[in-house]
Structures are given as C-alpha cells and as structure tokens.
Design a protein around this motif. Structure first.
Motif, PDB file in Angstrom:
ATOM      1  N   ASP A  74       4.804   6.146  -3.187  1.00 64.51           N
ATOM      2  CA  ASP A  74       5.103   7.312  -2.330  1.00 64.51           C
ATOM      3  C   ASP A  74       6.178   6.964  -1.302  1.00 64.51           C
ATOM      4  O   ASP A  74       7.089   7.770  -1.034  1.00 64.51           O
ATOM      5  CB  ASP A  74       3.830   7.765  -1.614  1.00 64.51           C
ATOM      6  N   ILE A  75       6.073   5.773  -0.702  1.00 59.92           N
ATOM      7  CA  ILE A  75       7.036   5.388   0.324  1.00 59.92           C
ATOM      8  C   ILE A  75       8.411   5.154  -0.290  1.00 59.92           C
ATOM      9  O   ILE A  75       9.433   5.552   0.266  1.00 59.92           O
ATOM     10  CB  ILE A  75       6.537   4.139   1.075  1.00 59.92           C
ATOM     11  N   LEU A  76       8.435   4.526  -1.468  1.00 54.19           N
ATOM     12  CA  LEU A  76       9.711   4.285  -2.122  1.00 54.19           C
ATOM     13  C   LEU A  76      10.412   5.595  -2.477  1.00 54.19           C
ATOM     14  O   LEU A  76      11.639   5.701  -2.431  1.00 54.19           O
ATOM     15  CB  LEU A  76       9.500   3.457  -3.391  1.00 54.19           C
ATOM     16  N   THR A  77       9.634   6.607  -2.830  1.00 52.73           N
ATOM     17  CA  THR A  77      10.227   7.904  -3.160  1.00 52.73           C
ATOM     18  C   THR A  77      10.859   8.547  -1.926  1.00 52.73           C
ATOM     19  O   THR A  77      11.938   9.143  -1.999  1.00 52.73           O
ATOM     20  CB  THR A  77       9.155   8.841  -3.738  1.00 52.73           C
ATOM     21  N   ALA A  78      10.170   8.414  -0.784  1.00 51.94           N
ATOM     22  CA  ALA A  78      10.678   9.051   0.449  1.00 51.94           C
ATOM     23  C   ALA A  78      11.792   8.250   1.092  1.00 51.94           C
ATOM     24  O   ALA A  78      12.712   8.843   1.685  1.00 51.94           O
ATOM     25  CB  ALA A  78       9.521   9.223   1.439  1.00 51.94           C
ATOM     26  N   ALA A  79      11.717   6.909   0.989  1.00 48.79           N
ATOM     27  CA  ALA A  79      12.686   6.047   1.684  1.00 48.79           C
ATOM     28  C   ALA A  79      13.476   5.224   0.685  1.00 48.79           C
ATOM     29  O   ALA A  79      13.532   3.999   0.768  1.00 48.79           O
ATOM     30  CB  ALA A  79      11.967   5.145   2.675  1.00 48.79           C
ATOM     31  N   PRO A  95       0.839  -1.207   0.000  1.00 44.43           N
ATOM     32  CA  PRO A  95       0.000   0.000   0.000  1.00 44.43           C
ATOM     33  C   PRO A  95       0.872   1.255   0.000  1.00 44.43           C
ATOM     34  O   PRO A  95       1.846   1.351   0.740  1.00 44.43           O
ATOM     35  CB  PRO A  95      -0.788  -0.129   1.313  1.00 44.43           C
ATOM     36  N   HIS A  96       0.523   2.196  -0.866  1.00 45.04           N
ATOM     37  CA  HIS A  96       1.243   3.476  -1.009  1.00 45.04           C
ATOM     38  C   HIS A  96       2.722   3.248  -1.323  1.00 45.04           C
ATOM     39  O   HIS A  96       3.590   4.035  -0.916  1.00 45.04           O
ATOM     40  CB  HIS A  96       1.117   4.316   0.272  1.00 45.04           C
TER      41      HIS A  96
END
Length: 781
Positions: free
Chosen positions: A101-106, A97-98
C-alpha cells in the motif's frame, strides 16, 4: 543453543542500525546552504544494499526501525533525489508492514512533488498505526526547526493534516512540547513552533466541533494560557529586534498574524479578554508594514494580516444580535478609510485590503463612506501617480466589499449594492481599465488594469445572479468593449487575462449576462467548446480571433485602438501576428467601399482622440506606415481620408523631438505619396522640410526613405530629372551643416517644382533657437 547469527545481530543492533538511522535524517546548515543530502542519499543506498546482501529473514529484527526511517525520508526529505532514493530502497527491501500500500502511494514519481508528499501522501501513510507517531515526532523534532522556512511551513501544515490521526497524542504530548519552544531563543525553532501550535490548535478545534464537543475538549488551562502567552512574548521580541533585525520582525509579524487567524477560526474562548485588543493592535501595525522590508515581504505581511483581521472580526466582534459595537465599528472603519490617503503607498495598500476583508456587520451603515474612500484611492494625482499598487488593491477591495454586502435593487446605498450606487461602482472600476501609468518598473498600470478587469467580472456576475436589471445596456457595452481592447494589446499576460474575463462573461449562463453587443457573432467567433483551449498568451492564436471583432461596429474602435499598440510595437512575435491578422482582415473588406469607409473613419477617430498621446500615437504611425506599404488603402483615389491622415500626422509631429515618432511619420508621409493630385505636393513639401530638420539622423532617414519612395513610385518625378534627383539624395551628406544641406534641399525643390520653405524669422526661447518657414501663406516650424 547459540544463535548462529548472534554476531550479525549484535553488530547490526549496536553499530550499523543507529548510524543508518542517524544518517537518514542528517542535515546541517553551513552559511546560506546546507550539507547532508549526500549523506542521506548514501544512507538510502546502504539500506538498498542490505536487501541485496542479506536474506530478508535476517533483517526482521530491525525492520520496524528501518521502515519508519525510510518512509519518513521518502515523504519528508527536503531534496527530491533523497526522497526518490528512499522510495526505491523501501521497494527493494519489500518486507515492511503495509509495504504494498505504501509503495503504491509513495512510488518514485509520486514523491517528486514535495508539497504532495507533505500534505497528501503523509496523511495516507499515517493511517497505518506503525508510522503515525514516528512521522509526527520527526516533524516536531527535525522539521519545524529546519533552516529552510519553506520546510518549516510545510511541516506545520502537515501536522495540521496529521492531527485527526492522533488527536490525543497531539493534545497531550505534542502541544505541551511545542509551547515552550514557541517562546524560546532560537528563531527558526520559535517560528516553526508558533506555526505548529496554530495549525494543531485549529485542527483539534475542528475535530472537536465535528464530534459535537466543546472547543476546549482537547485543551487544559495551561495550554490555553500558553497559547495566549505567545503573543506577549512575540511583542517583546519585536520591541527588542525592531531596529536591529528587520527580517526577524518580518518573521514575527507573519507568524503571529497566522496564529491570530488560526486561534480565531478555532473559536477559542477569548471573547472579552484583553488579548483581543493586543491582537488588533498587532494587525493594524502589520497593515502599515515595516518601512525598510522588501516589497515582497510587505505584501506577505499584509495578506497575512488581512486574513487574521477577517477571522478576528467574525469571531470576536459580533454580538448575539449579529451586530457590532458602534464605537468599535466607527473606530475601525474611520481608521482604515483615513489611511487610504496616507503618503506611504504600502499603508494605502494595507488599509484598502483591510476594508475589503471587513465582514458585513462592520460595513452596515458605512458602505457609501467606504466606497467613496476606495474611489479616492483609485484616482491618479500628480503626488501619487506612481502608487499603482495602492490603486490595484483599492479596486480589488471594491469588488470584495460588494460581494460582502450583497445586492438589493431597492435597498439602501449604505447597506447594499443597489440602483443608487451601482453606477458609481462601475464608473470607478471602468476608470481603472484606462490606467497606463509607467515608471522605472515598466507598465505598472497593468496591475491596475488587471485588478479592474477582475473586479468588473466579479461585480457583474454578482449582479447577474441577484439583480440582473441593475446592469444596463450602456454599462455592459463599456465592459465588453474595454475588455476587447485589452485583449488586443501587446503584453501577453494582460491580454490573456482580458481574454479570459471576456469569454467568462460571454459564456456565463446562470443566468446569461444581459445586453452583450453582438452576442451571436461573438459566440460564433469564440465558441464555448474552445473557451478552455484558446491560448490568449500565444499571439498566433489570439490575434486571428480578436481581429474578427473589427467587423462588429460596436467593437471596431476599441479593437483597433488595442491593435495599434500591438502592430506598432517592438516585440517581434506580437508585431508579426497582429499585423498579419490585421492585413488579412483588410484584404477581406478591400472591395467593400462602405466597410472600408467605416474602417478608415474609425482609424482617423482613433488617431484624433490620441493625438500627442505617445503611448498610442507612436505605434499608430508605425502601423499606418505598414498599412500604406501593404496597399491597404488602394481603393481610394480621390477621397478625404488621405488629406485628413496627412493633417493629423503633421499635427502629431509638430514641435516634436521624439526621434522614434519623427522616423515613423516619415514612413507615413512617403506612403501617402501614392495618392495623386494636390496630396503629392503637400507630402513632398513636408518631406523636404524634414530634410533640413535640426536632428541629423532625421535628415538622413528622410533622404533614404524618399530615395526608396521615388524608386517605388517613379511617376512622381519627371524621368528627365530622375537621375539628378536620385544622385542628390544618395550622394549628399545629409548629416553635414544645415547651410550646406539647405542648399541641396532647395535645389531639389527647384527640380521637382515644389515651393521652397523660406526662413522668415528666428526666435530665441530660453537656450533654444526656433526657426520658422513660410510657404503657401502657412507658417511651419
């Protein structure tokens, strides 16, 4: 109909997934290190292998569990290799889920910084509801009791940042779970739980204030009592462990001071409660600090206590009229001022910082008393000459006090920085720039000088922005000149700090600092565009700029004083670039007689003012040796400069037993031979005296340098006797007995027609035999 994957699902659900989830957080302390990072890394690899081995649809029943565990590992793992492995595994699985977005931030590079992971990335990911509670639970269950104190502290700060994402969960579930742990038996858990309670409470109160709610909106009576109970339990633990485990007490002092600070900033409803007195007692005890704890730990305790004191005073010691209780004010100020003369250095440090942290309403009417106390703490006396840290903290406190009380030109000196006390304040700070104390730790006076420079900048900018007329031309001249001297000295970090402060004052324009000498020339040498790019730590960049100030009369003396220490120093890069910059400046003024005379007068003034001050005079002799060898004074033929320099050198080495100083002076005397006339006879006589010096190494060095001198200046000796003189200098064993050496020396005197030093008497002083020589009606040692 039976599911074709039922065996796979059962195996995954009951066997594989629980093991993987446990392995992703496995950590066990053994001795002074831990094991588990290889297990966590392998677990990330297994998750990566799932994506390579199975279709994504087959992993859907387990995706939420695995995704939460991988995100937690990517953000909160202690080791960077595990965080990066979790991030890569998360990327490959790709059905979370998400996920985008999470891969971009982390991503792989973002998770490399642990602090950024805990305090920034975690907040972003916790914004997705699927991850908020698992992340909080992981911190509470696995990280606040971690064996590494850095991880515990980062975890509590992360909980503070995550609180706005789930305030009700924090208040109703997490805080009640933490309160019992904060008074438990496990020290790591206790430390982390107390800090977590402090951070979560502070975050909840800020959130309530932002939403116009009461600070107790998120707290019931039981929670408030639990927060107050922590202090009592810690005091009992301190009494129990004080003489057994000082490191444990250190943890407790630091932790409870942080708790006091956060609860005070949270505006908890404890006004008038006896707990406030207990908090004040613990802060005072922390300021005194533990006598057997390391100096670094003591510094951390003091800083934590000072922060707690400031928050406590601002919240609980001020009444509705904005004033303090006179009795309380008298007790606090008197206690802290009296501690400034304590025989223990760390107590002086603690109470100095405490005075600097007091709010304005506690300093009102006591400002002059506080400034006098801090001034006394900056004075060097024989008993406390090594108390450099105490002097440093006192100077820092003076600037803090000035910023706290504010400026009012016509105000009372008991309440404001005004025309009646500004001169005294500047005198104290300027005196700190002259602290060159050294001990077994090295140049400890550098700490004092650095603090003095910072405080001078802060006080000056404070006055400029409020009452510019309080800064007179003489004070501004002294500030800029002392900063220029420090910016020309040898220690990189202090030179860099001085240069930074110098440029800050020069280019400050809100409004500009008044009365800066030679402002236009300085702005040309140090343009505003290069303020950020000039690297003062690099000798190759700093010295070519700072030596240009030698051409400005106001700065010449101070820059030359600083350069003397650098050019004659021992650090190779500093010596090379400082000397190179100085010689380049000398070449520019070589043909300008007025500039040369001014420079030489300043040089002699520096020498005269620092006669027998070994910190300056020894490197100054080395610098003079280099300058004479490089022909910097070729313009002079018949001039009083060489005579004055010769007399100062002779006075400097009189009765000296410093080998480095004596060897440096030999080079200067040999360099002075280039000046013709009576100077040569004086120089030769002085060198021949040194040929019979009590120290064999000085005799040998003198002979060697005189030999080189005669090769360079062949006109000194008659060519007919040149070979014989050179043979005596080179073949004689100058480390032999003085009677043998003296005979050879006297033969040289006869050959070169130099008066022989005559032994006139011997005086026994204690166990030392002093010899005196008479020549030209003058007595020489």
């Amino acid at each position: 109909k039976a599911c074709p994957n039922c065996c796979f699902c059962a195996l995954f659900h009951f066997t594989v997934v629980p093991v993987i989830l446990k392995a992703l957080t496995y950590d066990e302390k053994r001795g002074s290190c831990s094991v588990g990072s290889n297990v966590r890394d392998a677990a990330c690899y297994v998750c990566w292998a799932f994506a390579r081995a199975y279709d994504p649809s087959e992993l859907i029943p387990f995706i939420n569990q695995i995704s939460s565990a991988l995100v937690i590992a990517a953000v909160f793992d202690r080791d960077v290799n595990c965080r990066r492995a979790a991030s890569v595994s998360y990327r490959i699985l790709g059905t979370f889920p998400h996920g985008i977005d999470i891969l971009t931030a982390a991503d792989y590079f973002a998770v490399g910084n642990r602090v950024n992971c805990y305090l920034t990335i975690s907040v972003y990911i916790a914004g997705f509801p699927e991850y908020t509670q698992p992340m909080i639970d992981h911190l509470v269950n696995m990280k606040i009791n971690h064996w590494d104190s850095v991880i515990r502290e980062l975890s509590t700060k992360a909980l503070h940042n995550l609180t706005p994402r789930a305030p009700e969960y924090m208040a109703n579930v997490v805080l009640p779970r933490l309160l019992p742990l904060s008074v438990g038996t496990d020290l790591h858990t206790r430390h982390g739980a107390i800090l977590a309670c402090a951070e979560i409470t502070h975050a909840l109160c800020k959130l309530a204030e932002e939403n116009n709610r009461s600070v107790t909106y998120y707290f019931n009576e039981k929670s408030l009592e639990g927060l107050k109970q922590i202090h009592q339990e810690v005091l009992a633990a301190i009494c129990l462990f004080f003489f057994l485990y000082l490191s444990v007490c250190q943890f407790f002092f630091l932790t409870v001071c942080t708790l006091i600070e956060k609860l005070s900033l949270s505006k908890m409803p404890f006004r008038g409660d006896p707990i406030i007195g207990g908090w004040q007692w613990l802060i005072n005890d922390s300021l005194r600090s533990l006598p057997l704890v390391s100096s670094t730990a003591r510094q951390h305790i003091k800083e934590s206590a000072v922060s707690a004191l400031a928050a406590l005073c601002n919240e609980y010691y001020i009444n509705e009229k904005g004033e303090a209780d006179p009795a309380l004010q008298d007790e606090l100020v008197t206690r802290y001022i009296s501690g400034l003369q304590n025989t223990e250095e760390m107590i002086r440090c603690g109470f100095s910082l405490a005075l600097g942290a007091l709010p304005r309403f506690l300093l009102k009417g006591r400002l002059q008393q506080v400034l006098e106390g801090l001034k006394k703490a900056t004075i060097i006396s024989p008993e406390d000459v090594s108390f450099a840290q105490a002097r440093r903290d006192a100077l820092i406190a003076i600037a803090k006090v000035c910023q706290t009380v504010g400026v009012k030109g016509e105000g009372s000196q008991e309440e404001y920085v005004c025309k009646d006390n500004v001169t005294q304040i500047y005198a104290t700070l300027l005196n700190g720039v002259t602290d060159y104390t050294t001990d077994s730790r090295g140049d400890v006076g550098g700490w004092v000088r650095k603090a003095a420079m910072t405080s001078l900048m802060e006080v000056t900018l404070l006055l400029v922005q409020n009452e510019t007329e309080l800064i007179n031309a003489n004070i501004c001249k002294q500030i800029m000149c002392w900063l220029a001297q420090q910016a020309a000295e040898k220690i990189d970090k202090f030179r860099a700090h001085a240069g930074s402060v110098f440029l800050t004052l020069l280019h400050f324009d809100r409004p500009p600092v008044p009365h800066i000498p030679h402002r236009e020339e300085l702005e040309r040498i140090f343009p505003r565009s290069e303020t950020e790019t000039l690297n003062w730590n690099a000798s190759s960049e700093a010295f070519p700029r700072i030596t240009q100030l030698l051409g400005l009369p106001t700065y010449q003396y101070y820059v030359l004083l600083g350069l003397s220490v650098s050019v004659g120093g021992l650090t190779e890069t500093t010596l090379r670039y400082s000397a190179q910059s100085l010689f380049e400046y000398m070449k520019k003024i070589q043909n300008d007689s007025s500039e040369m005379e001014s420079f030489c007068e300043t040089l002699l003034k520096v020498f005269e003012d620092n006669l027998r001050n070994d910190r300056v005079s020894v490197p100054l002799l080395t610098m003079l040796d280099q300058m004479l060898a490089n022909g910097c004074f070729d313009i002079f033929t018949i001039h009083p400069f060489p005579v004055k320099l010769f007399n100062l050198c002779k006075e400097e080495i009189k009765r000296s037993k410093d080998v480095r100083k004596l060897r440096s002076s030999i080079g200067v005397f040999c360099g002075l031979i280039q000046f013709e006339g009576d100077m040569r006879e004086k120089v030769l006589f002085q060198l021949f005296l040194l040929l019979c010096h009590p120290f064999p190494v000085i005799r040998k060095t003198t002979a060697s340098q005189v030999y080189e001198m005669l090769i360079t200046y062949s006109d000194v000796v008659d060519p007919a006797i040149m070979d014989e003189v050179m043979t005596i200098l080179s073949d004689t064993n100058w480390e032999a007995e003085l009677t043998v050496v003296r005979e050879k020396r006297n033969h040289l005197c006869d050959l070169m027609k130099v008066p022989k030093p005559q032994l006139v008497s011997k005086v026994k002083y204690g166990n030392v035999l002093l010899s005196f020589f008479l020549c030209n009606d003058q007595l020489f040692y």
